[in-house]
Design a protein around this motif. Structure first.
Motif, short mmCIF file in Angstrom:
data_model
loop_
_atom_site.label_atom_id
_atom_site.label_comp_id
_atom_site.label_asym_id
_atom_site.label_seq_id
_atom_site.Cartn_x
_atom_site.Cartn_y
_atom_site.Cartn_z
N LEU A 35 16.98 50.24 47.29
CA LEU A 35 17.65 51.36 46.63
C LEU A 35 18.48 52.20 47.60
O LEU A 35 19.52 52.75 47.23
CB LEU A 35 16.61 52.26 45.95
CG LEU A 35 15.82 51.65 44.79
CD1 LEU A 35 14.78 52.63 44.29
CD2 LEU A 35 16.75 51.24 43.65
N SER A 36 18.02 52.32 48.84
CA SER A 36 18.65 53.26 49.77
C SER A 36 20.09 52.94 50.15
O SER A 36 20.88 53.88 50.35
CB SER A 36 17.79 53.39 51.03
OG SER A 36 17.60 52.14 51.65
N PRO A 37 20.52 51.66 50.27
CA PRO A 37 21.93 51.44 50.65
C PRO A 37 22.92 52.03 49.65
O PRO A 37 23.91 52.67 50.06
CB PRO A 37 22.04 49.91 50.70
CG PRO A 37 20.67 49.44 51.00
CD PRO A 37 19.77 50.39 50.28
N GLY A 38 22.67 51.85 48.37
CA GLY A 38 23.57 52.42 47.37
C GLY A 38 23.56 53.93 47.40
O GLY A 38 24.62 54.59 47.32
N ILE A 42 26.61 56.78 48.36
CA ILE A 42 26.94 57.96 47.56
C ILE A 42 26.91 59.21 48.42
O ILE A 42 27.80 60.07 48.35
CB ILE A 42 25.96 58.08 46.37
CG1 ILE A 42 26.15 56.91 45.41
CG2 ILE A 42 26.17 59.40 45.63
CD1 ILE A 42 25.14 56.87 44.27
N ARG A 43 25.87 59.33 49.27
CA ARG A 43 25.76 60.50 50.13
C ARG A 43 26.88 60.55 51.17
O ARG A 43 27.23 61.63 51.65
CB ARG A 43 24.40 60.48 50.86
CG ARG A 43 23.23 60.78 49.98
CD ARG A 43 23.13 62.28 49.67
NE ARG A 43 22.72 63.02 50.85
CZ ARG A 43 23.45 63.94 51.45
NH1 ARG A 43 24.67 64.23 50.99
NH2 ARG A 43 23.00 64.59 52.50
N THR A 109 12.33 56.08 49.72
CA THR A 109 13.74 55.96 49.39
C THR A 109 14.53 57.17 49.86
O THR A 109 15.65 57.04 50.39
CB THR A 109 13.92 55.76 47.89
OG1 THR A 109 13.28 54.56 47.47
CG2 THR A 109 15.39 55.69 47.51
N ALA A 110 13.96 58.36 49.68
CA ALA A 110 14.64 59.57 50.10
C ALA A 110 14.86 59.57 51.61
O ALA A 110 15.96 59.88 52.10
CB ALA A 110 13.83 60.80 49.68
N TYR A 111 13.84 59.20 52.36
CA TYR A 111 13.96 59.20 53.82
C TYR A 111 14.89 58.08 54.29
O TYR A 111 15.73 58.29 55.17
CB TYR A 111 12.59 59.05 54.46
CG TYR A 111 11.80 60.33 54.49
CD1 TYR A 111 11.98 61.26 55.51
CD2 TYR A 111 10.87 60.63 53.50
CE1 TYR A 111 11.27 62.45 55.54
CE2 TYR A 111 10.15 61.81 53.52
CZ TYR A 111 10.35 62.71 54.54
OH TYR A 111 9.64 63.90 54.56
N GLN A 112 14.74 56.89 53.73
CA GLN A 112 15.59 55.78 54.15
C GLN A 112 17.06 56.04 53.82
O GLN A 112 17.96 55.61 54.54
CB GLN A 112 15.12 54.48 53.52
CG GLN A 112 13.81 53.95 54.08
CD GLN A 112 13.53 52.53 53.66
OE1 GLN A 112 14.45 51.72 53.52
NE2 GLN A 112 12.27 52.21 53.43
N THR A 113 17.30 56.73 52.71
CA THR A 113 18.68 57.06 52.34
C THR A 113 19.34 57.93 53.40
O THR A 113 20.47 57.67 53.84
CB THR A 113 18.71 57.77 50.98
OG1 THR A 113 18.24 56.89 49.97
CG2 THR A 113 20.12 58.22 50.63
N GLU A 114 18.62 58.95 53.84
CA GLU A 114 19.20 59.84 54.85
C GLU A 114 19.33 59.15 56.21
O GLU A 114 20.29 59.37 56.94
CB GLU A 114 18.33 61.09 54.99
CG GLU A 114 18.44 62.04 53.81
CD GLU A 114 19.86 62.53 53.62
OE1 GLU A 114 20.32 63.37 54.42
OE2 GLU A 114 20.53 62.06 52.67
#
Length: 244
Positions: A35-38, A42-43, A109-114
């Protein structure tokens, strides 16, 4: 009881708990990794208005304890049982393992996204411009330039996140998921031998050490081309000779 005897008597239960801990950790990290790459894109590139819901989600997940998130999902879903039954989701939320997995996946997911967002922003703009100059479309640039470089930059931090997730998986025991910590407490309640907690700590230490070893081997493999660039070609002048 001697500590060795305690280990031999409790080993089957500790092994079952270890396998459950690995299952929770690996599945949670894998879901977050998908989920995190997408979300990171966006971020990095979306407008502030489009980022607002995602930023709110990330702020909530990073700003609240994972134990509170676990309680909200496990106990809070019971407050919406009629709605969940109507949507056909109650069978999912009634299972403690599913609730724990959902909480860990959302948190990671929140941490991996950042983390990955930082990696994407660390990719040199000149490499992206060079890819455009040779005719690559946006999807190919992401696949061949942006994400490979972003993951090399973010790889150590992603490894730390998975280790933290593995240690946080001990919280799943509070919602009756029989992971390593839950099995340890179960053995202690019957034997009152405190050494079982020492064995559990050693198992966590071994799991973490094995993961760090595998992650570093993968990091070296990802960075082989960087090391190859740093090595001088046969016959090329060394920096000392160049200065001379």
């Amino acid at each position: 009881m001697h500590p060795i005897e305690t280990l031999l008597d409790s080993w089957p239960k500790l092994l079952d708990g270890t396998l459950m801990t690995l299952k929770l950790t690996l599945m949670g990290a894998l879901i977050a990794g998908l989920l995190s790459p997408g979300f990171a894109l966006i971020r990095s590139h979306a407008s502030p208005l489009a980022q607002a819901p995602l930023r709110l989600y990330i702020s909530f997940m990073r700003g609240t304890p994972i134990l509170a998130q676990l309680f909200l999902i496990f106990y809070g879903s019971g407050q919406f049982r009629p709605v969940l039954q109507e949507w056909g989701l109650w069978n999912f939320f009634r299972d403690p393992f599913n609730c724990a997995l959902l909480a860990f996946a959302l948190n990671s997911t929140a941490y991996q996204t950042e983390i990955l967002r930082g990696g994407i922003q660390g990719v040199a703009h000149g490499e992206i411009e060079a890819a455009r100059a040779i005719g690559m479309n946006r999807l190919k640039i992401l696949r061949r330039v942006v994400f490979p470089h972003a993951y090399r930059i973010a790889w150590p931090a992603l490894g730390n996140e998975v280790i933290l997730l593995m240690k946080a998986s001990a919280l799943a025991s509070v919602v009756t998921v029989f992971d390593l910590m839950a099995q340890t407490r179960r053995v202690f309640s019957r034997s009152f031998d405190f050494s079982v907690y020492l064995w559990a700590a050693l198992i966590y230490l071994c799991l973490t050490a094995a993961f760090v070893l595998v992650w570093r081997l993968a990091e070296r493999r990802l960075g082989r081309h960087i090391l190859a660039r740093q090595q001088p070609r046969p016959g090329a002048p060394t920096p000392r000779e160049t200065q001379a």
